[in-house]
Scaffold this motif. Structure first.
Motif, short mmCIF file in Angstrom:
data_model
loop_
_atom_site.label_atom_id
_atom_site.label_comp_id
_atom_site.label_asym_id
_atom_site.label_seq_id
_atom_site.Cartn_x
_atom_site.Cartn_y
_atom_site.Cartn_z
N SER A 231 0.85 -1.20 0.00
CA SER A 231 0.00 0.00 0.00
C SER A 231 0.88 1.25 0.00
O SER A 231 2.09 1.18 0.19
CB SER A 231 -0.90 0.02 1.23
OG SER A 231 -0.12 0.39 2.36
N THR A 232 0.21 2.40 -0.15
CA THR A 232 0.99 3.64 -0.25
C THR A 232 1.72 3.97 1.06
O THR A 232 2.81 4.53 1.04
CB THR A 232 0.10 4.82 -0.73
OG1 THR A 232 0.93 5.94 -0.99
CG2 THR A 232 -0.96 5.19 0.29
N VAL A 233 1.13 3.60 2.20
CA VAL A 233 1.82 3.88 3.46
C VAL A 233 3.08 3.01 3.58
O VAL A 233 4.10 3.42 4.12
CB VAL A 233 0.86 3.66 4.67
CG1 VAL A 233 1.59 3.88 5.98
CG2 VAL A 233 -0.32 4.61 4.56
N ASP A 234 2.99 1.82 2.99
CA ASP A 234 4.17 0.95 2.93
C ASP A 234 5.32 1.64 2.19
O ASP A 234 6.50 1.46 2.54
CB ASP A 234 3.83 -0.31 2.13
CG ASP A 234 3.57 -1.51 3.02
OD1 ASP A 234 4.12 -1.56 4.12
OD2 ASP A 234 2.83 -2.41 2.59
N VAL A 235 4.99 2.42 1.16
CA VAL A 235 6.05 3.13 0.42
C VAL A 235 6.72 4.13 1.37
O VAL A 235 7.95 4.29 1.36
CB VAL A 235 5.49 3.87 -0.82
CG1 VAL A 235 6.61 4.58 -1.57
CG2 VAL A 235 4.77 2.90 -1.75
N GLU A 236 5.91 4.77 2.23
CA GLU A 236 6.49 5.72 3.19
C GLU A 236 7.43 5.00 4.17
O GLU A 236 8.47 5.53 4.54
CB GLU A 236 5.39 6.45 3.98
CG GLU A 236 4.44 7.27 3.13
CD GLU A 236 5.14 8.27 2.23
OE1 GLU A 236 6.23 8.76 2.58
OE2 GLU A 236 4.60 8.54 1.14
N ILE A 237 7.04 3.79 4.54
CA ILE A 237 7.92 3.02 5.45
C ILE A 237 9.27 2.77 4.76
O ILE A 237 10.34 2.98 5.33
CB ILE A 237 7.25 1.69 5.87
CG1 ILE A 237 6.03 1.96 6.74
CG2 ILE A 237 8.24 0.76 6.58
CD1 ILE A 237 5.20 0.72 7.11
N ALA A 238 9.19 2.35 3.49
CA ALA A 238 10.44 2.09 2.75
C ALA A 238 11.26 3.38 2.61
O ALA A 238 12.49 3.37 2.75
CB ALA A 238 10.11 1.53 1.37
N ARG A 239 10.56 4.48 2.43
CA ARG A 239 11.25 5.78 2.28
C ARG A 239 11.98 6.14 3.59
O ARG A 239 13.12 6.59 3.58
CB ARG A 239 10.19 6.82 1.93
CG ARG A 239 10.72 8.11 1.43
CD ARG A 239 9.61 8.99 0.85
NE ARG A 239 9.45 8.87 -0.58
CZ ARG A 239 8.28 8.68 -1.21
NH1 ARG A 239 7.15 8.59 -0.53
NH2 ARG A 239 8.24 8.59 -2.52
N ILE A 240 11.31 5.89 4.71
CA ILE A 240 11.93 6.18 6.02
C ILE A 240 13.17 5.31 6.19
O ILE A 240 14.24 5.77 6.60
CB ILE A 240 10.92 5.94 7.17
CG1 ILE A 240 9.83 7.00 7.13
CG2 ILE A 240 11.61 5.90 8.52
CD1 ILE A 240 8.61 6.69 8.01
N MET A 241 13.04 4.04 5.84
CA MET A 241 14.18 3.12 6.00
C MET A 241 15.32 3.53 5.06
O MET A 241 16.49 3.42 5.41
CB MET A 241 13.73 1.68 5.70
CG MET A 241 12.78 1.13 6.74
SD MET A 241 13.61 1.01 8.36
CE MET A 241 12.25 1.01 9.49
N LYS A 242 14.96 3.98 3.89
CA LYS A 242 15.97 4.45 2.92
C LYS A 242 16.72 5.64 3.54
O LYS A 242 17.94 5.69 3.54
CB LYS A 242 15.22 4.89 1.64
CG LYS A 242 16.09 5.20 0.48
CD LYS A 242 16.36 3.97 -0.33
CE LYS A 242 17.54 4.21 -1.23
NZ LYS A 242 18.10 2.97 -1.75
N GLY A 243 15.93 6.59 4.10
CA GLY A 243 16.52 7.78 4.71
C GLY A 243 17.46 7.43 5.85
O GLY A 243 18.43 8.14 6.12
N ARG A 244 17.19 6.34 6.54
CA ARG A 244 18.05 5.93 7.67
C ARG A 244 19.20 5.05 7.22
O ARG A 244 19.95 4.52 8.05
CB ARG A 244 17.20 5.18 8.70
CG ARG A 244 16.28 6.13 9.46
CD ARG A 244 15.28 5.39 10.33
NE ARG A 244 15.90 4.46 11.26
CZ ARG A 244 15.21 3.62 12.03
NH1 ARG A 244 13.90 3.60 11.97
NH2 ARG A 244 15.83 2.79 12.84
N GLY A 245 19.32 4.83 5.92
CA GLY A 245 20.43 4.01 5.40
C GLY A 245 20.21 2.52 5.59
O GLY A 245 21.15 1.73 5.46
#
Ligand SMILES: Cc1ncc(COP(=O)(O)O)c(C=O)c1O
Length: 484
Positions: A120-134
């Motif tokens: 889902s779209t909120v899942d994309v935000e989770i991936a984005r947060i994880m990306k931002g944290r390396g």
């Protein structure tokens, strides 16, 4: 009818040193998870395992080492069998985030090297947060399942996230999902999801099956041609999910075989295809009688794929699985205190817990699902058969589930008795909701996240539970004068 073993099934005390499963043992009348005494969490009389406070009951336990162990085990198993049968492809472990999307879980699965599956779209935000944290490196595959037709926020978010993450693989499960990907002009490797949920003898049966997931065979061919014709898309992955908690390895592979045939034929026409993704379905021990031969399953899966691909003269694909329940079921436990015992002419005594069974484990109430239940203390005392009741006023708030034939035994001694539900870490919290207002306005429990440091010492992090004010605010009340 099967009768799952959900606990200790006799009147005698549990012998010292008894091992219930890989991680639950009885030591001196107390239950230990991976060597950690659980009663000490509520008790002044603690075993000095690095825990220095007393927590309120009920309490949710999140034990992260089990998640890493599950991932490591499966990756090693595939590596071993790939070598054993000289399989010409690799294995890719993906975590299906729908099973449990909590921050500590995603951080742990990515930290253990898993690829990531989302819906889902909120899942994309989770991936984005994880990306931002390396925590989500560029080479880690992110598989986008779920509905994402043109105009949906999820479709737009996937297209945007492609600028941040190169190995983003949308899996098309409906023709309407292709236009936004083509129109984006961005380079995407894509997957196609086969409509294949359930046991099907062949392609014709698959096509007739009533499922809202995936493409019928004819559409699959069309979609593959559209992808091949689009200058910015490359067909990479074939997805066929056939069920969940599939405990018979021959049945599991048998369900996948018609999909393997279609994969091989698609591969003849589209050489860029290189991953066969069998989705979820990998079973895990939710009760004490679980018996699944993972090695036999992987061996049968790989040799069947070799046989099918050999027949069509195409190279074998890499194999991917999206492991939801398998990854997170066993890491989660929910502990309760017995607050009251009632006979009330019932054929078995009611042991009342200080929380709700039906809102903590919705699958036990809605689907009659079984989980492991064991006492945390008094294991060295006699047991008798009982039934558990939740604190809500709902007659369905009980365990074992109403139609169950599995007996539940707990100690006769109920003074300061604590019990735990185990293997509840997948889906239950996501279905019941996190931090909402629940049945009979019972507040949510404290959480204890447990990990181990490099020296093997336990590490603890406490997340407070809900206060009365939290619950009431959710329901629209002004809570100025309410303390807790
Ligand atoms: C597309 C997809 N992949 C993976 C999973 C995870 O399945 P399981 O929990 O059986 O591993 C699901 C579960 O519904 C799913 O829909």
């Amino acid at each position: 009818m099967t009768r799952p073993i959900i606990g200790w099934e006799q009147g005698l005390p549990v012998p010292n040193g008894h091992r219930f499963n890989r991680y639950l043992t009885c030591e001196d009348g107390r239950l230990h998870i991976d060597g950690l005494d659980l009663t000490q969490l509520f008790d002044e009389d603690r075993s000095h395992q690095g825990f220095d406070r007393t927590l309120p009951s009920p309490l949710e336990i999140i034990y992260l080492p089990i998640i890493r162990r599950q991932i490591d085990f499966m990756r090693q198993l595939f590596a071993d069998v790939i070598a054993e049968v000289e399989y010409g492809g690799d294995f890719h472990y993906a975590y299906a985030s729908k099973a449990n999307a909590a921050e500590e879980i995603i951080r742990t699965t990515l930290g253990a090297g898993a690829n990531h599956e989302m819906s889902s779209t909120v899942d994309v935000e989770i991936a984005r947060i994880m990306k931002g944290r390396g925590l989500l490196p560029d080479d880690r595959m992110v598989i986008c399942n779920g509905f994402k037709s043109a105009g949906m926020a999820y479709a737009d978010n996937i297209v945007r996230f492609r600028d941040e993450h190169p190995t983003l693989i949308p899996v098309v499960e409906d023709m309407l999902e292709l236009p936004p990907l083509i129109a984006s002009g961005k380079q995407f490797e894509v997957g196609l999801r086969q409509k294949s949920y359930g046991p099907h003898a062949d392609e014709a049966e698959m096509n007739l099956y009533n499922s809202r997931f995936g493409l019928a065979v004819e559409d699959m061919w069309k979609a593959a041609d559209y992808v091949a014709a689009a200058p910015n898309l490359t067909l990479k992955l074939y997805h066929a999910m056939v069920g969940s908690q599939l405990v018979d390895q021959e049945d599991f592979v048998g369900r996948l075989k018609p999909a393997m045939e279609i994969y091989a034929r698609l591969k003849q026409r589209h050489s860029s295809l290189s991953i066969f993704n069998f989705g979820g379905g990998m079973p895990v021990a939710m009760t004490l009688d679980f018996d699944f031969d993972y090695h036999a399953f992987v061996r049968l899966l790989l040799t069947t794929m070799q046989e099918v691909c050999g027949r069509y003269s195409v190279p074998v694909p890499d194999i991917m699985g999206e492991f939801g329940r398998y990854t997170t079921s066993e890491h989660g436990a929910h502990l309760f205190r017995i607050v009251s015992v009632k006979e009330n002419n019932s054929h078995l005594p009611w042991y009342i817990i200080d929380g709700s069974i039906m809102s903590s484990f919705p699958d036990s109430w809605a689907l009659g699902e079984h989980f492991i239940v064991l006492p945390l203390n008094h294991l060295d005392m006699p047991f008798h058969q009982v039934q558990l009741g939740g604190l809500t006023c709902d007659s369905d708030d009980q365990y074992p589930p109403k139609k169950s034939e599995s007996p539940l035994y707990l100690p006769v001694e109920t003074r300061d008795l604590y019990i735990g539900f185990f293997s509840i870490g997948a889906y239950q919290e996501m279905l019941g909701g996190v931090k909402g207002s629940k049945h009979c306005v019972l507040p949510e429990a404290y959480e204890l996240i447990i990990d181990k440091d490099e020296g093997g010492r336990f590490q603890f992090e406490v997340l407070p539970g809900q206060t009365a004010a939290n619950v009431l605010q959710n329901l629209g009340y002004q809570t100025k004068n309410i303390e807790s």
